[in-house]
Scaffold this active site. Structure first.
Site, PDB file in Angstrom:
ATOM      1  N   CYS A   1     -21.482 -29.651 -83.089  1.00 53.89           N
ATOM      2  CA  CYS A   1     -22.436 -29.000 -82.194  1.00 53.89           C
ATOM      3  C   CYS A   1     -21.673 -28.346 -81.045  1.00 53.89           C
ATOM      4  O   CYS A   1     -20.735 -28.898 -80.499  1.00 53.89           O
ATOM      5  CB  CYS A   1     -23.472 -29.934 -81.601  1.00 53.89           C
ATOM      6  SG  CYS A   1     -24.412 -30.825 -82.817  1.00 53.89           S
TER       7      CYS A   1
ATOM      8  N   ARG B   1     -18.226 -25.022 -84.368  1.00 46.94           N
ATOM      9  CA  ARG B   1     -18.545 -26.431 -84.137  1.00 46.94           C
ATOM     10  C   ARG B   1     -19.805 -26.872 -84.882  1.00 46.94           C
ATOM     11  O   ARG B   1     -20.096 -28.065 -84.956  1.00 46.94           O
ATOM     12  CB  ARG B   1     -18.748 -26.689 -82.647  1.00 46.94           C
ATOM     13  CG  ARG B   1     -17.490 -26.519 -81.820  1.00 46.94           C
ATOM     14  CD  ARG B   1     -17.749 -27.001 -80.419  1.00 46.94           C
ATOM     15  NE  ARG B   1     -17.991 -28.422 -80.400  1.00 46.94           N
ATOM     16  CZ  ARG B   1     -17.084 -29.349 -80.146  1.00 46.94           C
ATOM     17  NH1 ARG B   1     -15.867 -28.995 -79.837  1.00 46.94           N
ATOM     18  NH2 ARG B   1     -17.388 -30.622 -80.171  1.00 46.94           N
TER      19      ARG B   1
ATOM     20  N   TRP C   1     -24.993 -28.907 -85.590  1.00 50.21           N
ATOM     21  CA  TRP C   1     -24.543 -29.466 -86.859  1.00 50.21           C
ATOM     22  C   TRP C   1     -25.397 -30.723 -87.046  1.00 50.21           C
ATOM     23  O   TRP C   1     -25.233 -31.700 -86.323  1.00 50.21           O
ATOM     24  CB  TRP C   1     -23.062 -29.812 -86.797  1.00 50.21           C
ATOM     25  CG  TRP C   1     -22.482 -30.260 -88.117  1.00 50.21           C
ATOM     26  CD1 TRP C   1     -21.909 -29.469 -89.073  1.00 50.21           C
ATOM     27  CD2 TRP C   1     -22.400 -31.602 -88.616  1.00 50.21           C
ATOM     28  NE1 TRP C   1     -21.494 -30.229 -90.141  1.00 50.21           N
ATOM     29  CE2 TRP C   1     -21.778 -31.545 -89.880  1.00 50.21           C
ATOM     30  CE3 TRP C   1     -22.791 -32.853 -88.133  1.00 50.21           C
ATOM     31  CZ2 TRP C   1     -21.534 -32.666 -90.660  1.00 50.21           C
ATOM     32  CZ3 TRP C   1     -22.555 -33.982 -88.910  1.00 50.21           C
ATOM     33  CH2 TRP C   1     -21.931 -33.883 -90.161  1.00 50.21           C
TER      34      TRP C   1
ATOM     35  N   ASN D   1     -24.889 -33.163 -77.528  1.00 45.86           N
ATOM     36  CA  ASN D   1     -23.916 -33.288 -78.593  1.00 45.86           C
ATOM     37  C   ASN D   1     -23.588 -34.765 -78.706  1.00 45.86           C
ATOM     38  O   ASN D   1     -23.307 -35.396 -77.696  1.00 45.86           O
ATOM     39  CB  ASN D   1     -22.660 -32.481 -78.218  1.00 45.86           C
ATOM     40  CG  ASN D   1     -21.664 -32.414 -79.346  1.00 45.86           C
ATOM     41  OD1 ASN D   1     -21.941 -32.898 -80.438  1.00 45.86           O
ATOM     42  ND2 ASN D   1     -20.519 -31.816 -79.087  1.00 45.86           N
ATOM     43  N   GLY D   2     -23.660 -35.341 -79.904  1.00 46.41           N
ATOM     44  CA  GLY D   2     -23.367 -36.764 -80.069  1.00 46.41           C
ATOM     45  C   GLY D   2     -24.475 -37.442 -80.838  1.00 46.41           C
ATOM     46  O   GLY D   2     -25.286 -36.790 -81.494  1.00 46.41           O
TER      47      GLY D   2
ATOM     48  N   GLU E   1      -2.586 -31.971 -98.885  1.00 49.61           N
ATOM     49  CA  GLU E   1      -3.069 -31.019 -97.883  1.00 49.61           C
ATOM     50  C   GLU E   1      -3.557 -29.734 -98.574  1.00 49.61           C
ATOM     51  O   GLU E   1      -4.599 -29.180 -98.207  1.00 49.61           O
ATOM     52  CB  GLU E   1      -1.938 -30.730 -96.873  1.00 49.61           C
ATOM     53  CG  GLU E   1      -2.198 -29.612 -95.881  1.00 49.61           C
ATOM     54  CD  GLU E   1      -3.443 -29.796 -95.014  1.00 49.61           C
ATOM     55  OE1 GLU E   1      -4.056 -30.869 -95.039  1.00 49.61           O
ATOM     56  OE2 GLU E   1      -3.812 -28.828 -94.328  1.00 49.61           O
TER      57      GLU E   1
ATOM     58  N   LYS F   1      -7.332 -28.155 -98.431  1.00 51.14           N
ATOM     59  CA  LYS F   1      -7.561 -26.783 -97.953  1.00 51.14           C
ATOM     60  C   LYS F   1      -8.383 -26.005 -98.965  1.00 51.14           C
ATOM     61  O   LYS F   1      -9.333 -25.321 -98.615  1.00 51.14           O
ATOM     62  CB  LYS F   1      -6.191 -26.110 -97.751  1.00 51.14           C
ATOM     63  CG  LYS F   1      -6.122 -25.159 -96.645  1.00 51.14           C
ATOM     64  CD  LYS F   1      -5.756 -25.761 -95.313  1.00 51.14           C
ATOM     65  CE  LYS F   1      -6.569 -26.934 -94.905  1.00 51.14           C
ATOM     66  NZ  LYS F   1      -6.169 -27.619 -93.731  1.00 51.14           N
TER      67      LYS F   1
ATOM     68  N   GLU G   1     -12.126 -27.308 -99.260  1.00 48.72           N
ATOM     69  CA  GLU G   1     -13.039 -27.134 -98.123  1.00 48.72           C
ATOM     70  C   GLU G   1     -13.489 -25.690 -97.937  1.00 48.72           C
ATOM     71  O   GLU G   1     -14.596 -25.465 -97.469  1.00 48.72           O
ATOM     72  CB  GLU G   1     -12.480 -27.733 -96.826  1.00 48.72           C
ATOM     73  CG  GLU G   1     -11.412 -26.960 -96.111  1.00 48.72           C
ATOM     74  CD  GLU G   1     -10.942 -27.630 -94.824  1.00 48.72           C
ATOM     75  OE1 GLU G   1     -11.774 -28.093 -94.037  1.00 48.72           O
ATOM     76  OE2 GLU G   1      -9.710 -27.673 -94.614  1.00 48.72           O
TER      77      GLU G   1
ATOM     78  N   HIS H   1      -0.946 -42.112-115.993  1.00 43.22           N
ATOM     79  CA  HIS H   1      -1.707 -43.363-115.842  1.00 43.22           C
ATOM     80  C   HIS H   1      -3.195 -43.093-115.714  1.00 43.22           C
ATOM     81  O   HIS H   1      -3.928 -43.927-115.197  1.00 43.22           O
ATOM     82  CB  HIS H   1      -1.157 -44.154-114.653  1.00 43.22           C
ATOM     83  CG  HIS H   1       0.291 -44.475-114.821  1.00 43.22           C
ATOM     84  ND1 HIS H   1       0.722 -45.521-115.607  1.00 43.22           N
ATOM     85  CD2 HIS H   1       1.411 -43.851-114.370  1.00 43.22           C
ATOM     86  CE1 HIS H   1       2.040 -45.544-115.602  1.00 43.22           C
ATOM     87  NE2 HIS H   1       2.484 -44.536-114.870  1.00 43.22           N
TER      88      HIS H   1
ATOM     89  N   LYS I   1     -15.772 -27.761 -86.966  1.00 36.51           N
ATOM     90  CA  LYS I   1     -14.368 -27.820 -86.576  1.00 36.51           C
ATOM     91  C   LYS I   1     -13.975 -29.171 -86.004  1.00 36.51           C
ATOM     92  O   LYS I   1     -12.957 -29.736 -86.355  1.00 36.51           O
ATOM     93  CB  LYS I   1     -14.074 -26.709 -85.560  1.00 36.51           C
ATOM     94  CG  LYS I   1     -12.629 -26.658 -85.092  1.00 36.51           C
ATOM     95  CD  LYS I   1     -11.706 -26.244 -86.214  1.00 36.51           C
ATOM     96  CE  LYS I   1     -10.259 -26.202 -85.803  1.00 36.51           C
ATOM     97  NZ  LYS I   1      -9.382 -26.131 -86.982  1.00 36.51           N
TER      98      LYS I   1
HETATM   99  O1  M6R Z   1      -9.231 -32.225 -84.624  1.00 33.90           O
HETATM  100  P1  M6R Z   1      -8.614 -33.141 -85.619  1.00 33.90           P
HETATM  101  O2  M6R Z   1      -7.225 -32.762 -85.948  1.00 33.90           O
HETATM  102  O3  M6R Z   1      -8.712 -34.595 -85.209  1.00 33.90           O
HETATM  103  O4  M6R Z   1      -9.471 -32.999 -86.934  1.00 33.90           O
HETATM  104  C1  M6R Z   1      -9.232 -33.809 -88.045  1.00 33.90           C
HETATM  105  C2  M6R Z   1      -9.926 -33.276 -89.287  1.00 33.90           C
HETATM  106  O5  M6R Z   1     -11.306 -33.231 -89.085  1.00 33.90           O
HETATM  107  C3  M6R Z   1      -9.426 -31.880 -89.678  1.00 33.90           C
HETATM  108  O6  M6R Z   1      -8.049 -31.857 -89.859  1.00 33.90           O
HETATM  109  C4  M6R Z   1     -10.123 -31.418 -90.979  1.00 33.90           C
HETATM  110  O7  M6R Z   1      -9.701 -32.202 -92.043  1.00 33.90           O
HETATM  111  C5  M6R Z   1      -9.827 -29.927 -91.224  1.00 33.90           C
HETATM  112  N1  M6R Z   1     -11.053 -29.242 -91.506  1.00 33.90           N
HETATM  113  C6  M6R Z   1      -8.927 -29.684 -92.369  1.00 33.90           C
HETATM  114  O8  M6R Z   1      -8.655 -28.339 -92.566  1.00 33.90           O
END
Ligand code: M6R
Length: 615
Positions: free
Chosen positions: A2, A27, A74, A100-101, A490, A494, A497, A513, A610
């Protein structure tokens, strides 16, 4: 999660608020709304969907108020809808609130309020808050200047959970109150005006001077002033922090998407993160840290704790610290760490990695580690973020604002910072001469890294072509061994997502396995090979999938027979410790181009936000 924006000054608030919301859409983006104080009282407009739906409302231009609050959501409690969108008002329409929260005790509070005659129109936890403020406001007997503030404070004292709140009241047309607990909120100081935001980048085009709030500090804002109070409502002083990010660093510029811009910013981000911390002929320096040889020798363990991409940085960090410093190192996902009674004490160093510095699980894990007596060190990109304010020590990446939901330049800058930290620990430990030679060559490698990153970005055209071949696929597999397996993880995150293609990563040797059962004709397998000690083994594993019909993409800096693979992407050679910084780049580009081929919103993938400020 949010986005929150607020404005109080002499200008018409609504265009500033909408502009702020557009910048904060990363956000959360399932509904948006705005409230201003008009001559006739509070006026609220909201809609489901993106911020553009809000600014396309014809009535929005009629808002003339110079005080306003706004929100991009969100969803947590209640589906995305106009009714559930913020701001929320109390039954008497005296207060308007954005939040927010999460209010964890909202069922109890809702019952209390229903028993006192309040009615609710949304499924949100937030609608409790304006009504609770109203409930306490009506109990006030003194009609003085602080009546509004006391009602807000009493309401906040009843809330369990996390919140960042902006509140306006029709009886106080020249004021706004803001407060936060475990959820980000900053105040930007302008000239005869104040800006409020959940993230600094949204306000950079207006000001570089910010007040950073601690938990349960209340602020009564007017256009010329910001009065700060502690939780006992005693006045407190707040210093202004100058944030040296420039406004264009939070804009897309000539790039089509933030993600692409941020991928291309990696040479600069890495150069700035290295800064003056490394020089060829001297020890690695961290002026923020004062760890001694005795302290490091006495450690029973180092923990890296983080979420998502940041956790993958921890995996690279484990490899570096164990090999360079010989200190046992564990990596944990913050949301798991918190609930599994981790074995930590005063001889444990817990390192928390977070781009935003606001991730709720990482913050909670940090608080837990402190309670257990461990020393805590934060690695973040955002000065003054919640995690840095809780940690014993903080060191920063200097990647500039990262706006795209998919993390790219934050990852590579964090790996650089962790590499420097490992060198700093190893040098403080004064290990063998042989180690010193290794550390010196690693420092030299780091210094030339920005150029190699630039070179690696030249793989973009080949990668774009490969994306055209795979964008319709349902499943993609990433394989690697050792450090390359952390990159496989990683790369897989990527891709999934932002392209919504299911992908998985495995240690290449683990394939037989179980996972090999999934390999069939034309399935795509992507493998990273940067470790000369392991390359032959990985090649054998890839031959096994080729025999079963897989098409393959290899990212490597090793001498391998390229004929058997569908595509081989060559990247510059570097030390295995820091190879993730180069090997991830073609795979960031692959995720980007695959998402583009599918016509998706690269920067704002579905269901994501984000910064994840709820658990
Ligand atoms: O702000 P942060 O680095 O703590 O965020 C952690 C994850 O939410 C963040 O890395 C998320 O996995 C990304 N969307 C990956 O691209």
């Amino acid at each position: 999660m949010c986005g929150i924006v607020g404005y109080i000054g002499n200008k018409k608030a609504s265009p500033i608020l909408i502009n702020g919301l557009l910048k904060l859409e990363y956000r959360g983006y399932d509904s948006a709304g705005i409230s201003t104080i008009e001559k006739t009282g509070l006026s609220t407009m909201k809609d489901k969907g993106r911020v553009k739906n809000l600014y396309n409302l014809p009535e929005i231009d009629n808002l003339e108020g110079t005080i306003g609050i706004a929100h991009t959501r969100w969803a947590t409690h209640g589906k995305p809808s106009k009714e559930n969108a913020h701001p929320h008002m109390d039954n008497t329409k005296t207060f308007s609130v954005v939040h927010n929260g999460i209010v964890e005790n909202f069922n109890e509070l809702k019952k209390l309020l229903c028993d006192n005659g309040y009615t609710f129109y949304s499924q949100t936890d937030t609608e409790i808050i304006p009504n609770l403020i109203d409930y306490y406001y009506k109990k006030e007997t003194d009609n003085d200047d602080l009546k509004f503030l006391r009602a807000v404070k009493n309401a906040c004292n009843s809330l369990k959970g996390s919140f960042a709140l902006e509140i306006i009241c029709k009886d106080y047309p020249d004021n706004m109150i803001v407060v936060r607990k475990d959820s980000p909120l900053v105040i930007g100081k302008g000239n005869g005006e104040n800006y409020i935001s959940s993230d600094i980048p949204a306000m950079l085009s207006y000001t570089k001077e910010f007040y950073l709030l601690n938990d349960l500090e209340y602020v009564v804002l007017s256009k010329d002033d910001a009065k700060f109070y502690n939780n006992n409502l005693e006045p407190i002083n707040k210093e202004i922090k100058l944030i040296d990010w420039n406004a264009s660093s939070a804009e897309k510029g000539e790039f089509e998407d933030y993600m692409l811009k941020e991928i291309y910013e990696q040479p600069k981000a890495i150069r700035e993160t290295i800064g003056s911390r490394i020089n060829k002929n001297s020890k690695c320096e961290f002026e923020e840290l004062n760890f001694t040889k005795d302290y490091l020798q006495g450690l029973n363990k180092i923990y890296f704790v983080a979420c998502g991409t940041a956790m993958h940085v921890g995996l690279a960090g484990k490899d570096m610290i164990e090999k360079l410093c010989k200190i046992p190192t564990e990596v944990d996902i913050a949301s798991e760490f918190r609930y599994r009674d981790p074995l930590i004490d005063e001889k444990t160093l817990c390192i928390f990695i977070s781009q935003s510095g606001e991730t709720a699980d990482t913050l909670a894990a940090l608080k837990l580690s402190k309670e257990c007596g461990a020393k805590t060190l934060a690695i973040t990109n955002v000065i003054g973020s919640s995690i840095t304010r809780e940690a014993d020590y903080s060191i920063y990446t200097h990647a500039g604002p990262e706006i795209a939901v998919a993390s790219t330049k934050a990852y590579t800058s964090q790996v650089v910072l962790v590499a420097m930290l490992a060198i700093y620990f190893a040098e403080t430990l004064e290990l063998s001469a042989e180690k010193t030679t290794l550390l010196n060559s690693l420092k030299e490698e780091l210094l030339v890294l920005p150029k190699k990153v630039q070179k690696t970005l030249e793989t973009s055209t080949e990668i774009k072509n490969f994306a055209k071949r795979i964008y319709k696929e349902k499943d993609i597999f990433f394989l690697g061994r050792g450090i390359d397996e952390t990159v496989a993880k990683e790369a897989s995150l990527k891709l999934k997502e932002i392209s919504y293609i299911h992908s998985d990563s495995y240690p290449a040797g683990e394939l037989k396995h179980g996972p090999i059962a999934l390999i069939e004709n034309d399935v795509t397998v992507i493998s990273i090979m940067t470790d000369h000690k392991l390359v032959k083994k990985t090649v054998s594993n890839i031959q096994e999938v080729i025999s079963r019909g897989a098409k393959t993409l290899i990212v490597t800096n090793q001498q391998i027979d390229t004929d058997m693979f569908d595509m081989v992407i060559r990247i510059p050679e570097t030390s295995t410790f820091i190879s993730p910084i180069l090997s991830i780049i073609p795979l960031q580009l692959l995720a980007y181009f695959t998402s583009k081929e599918k016509g998706l919103d690269v920067d704002k993938p579905r269901n994501l936000a984000k910064s994840v400020t709820v658990e």
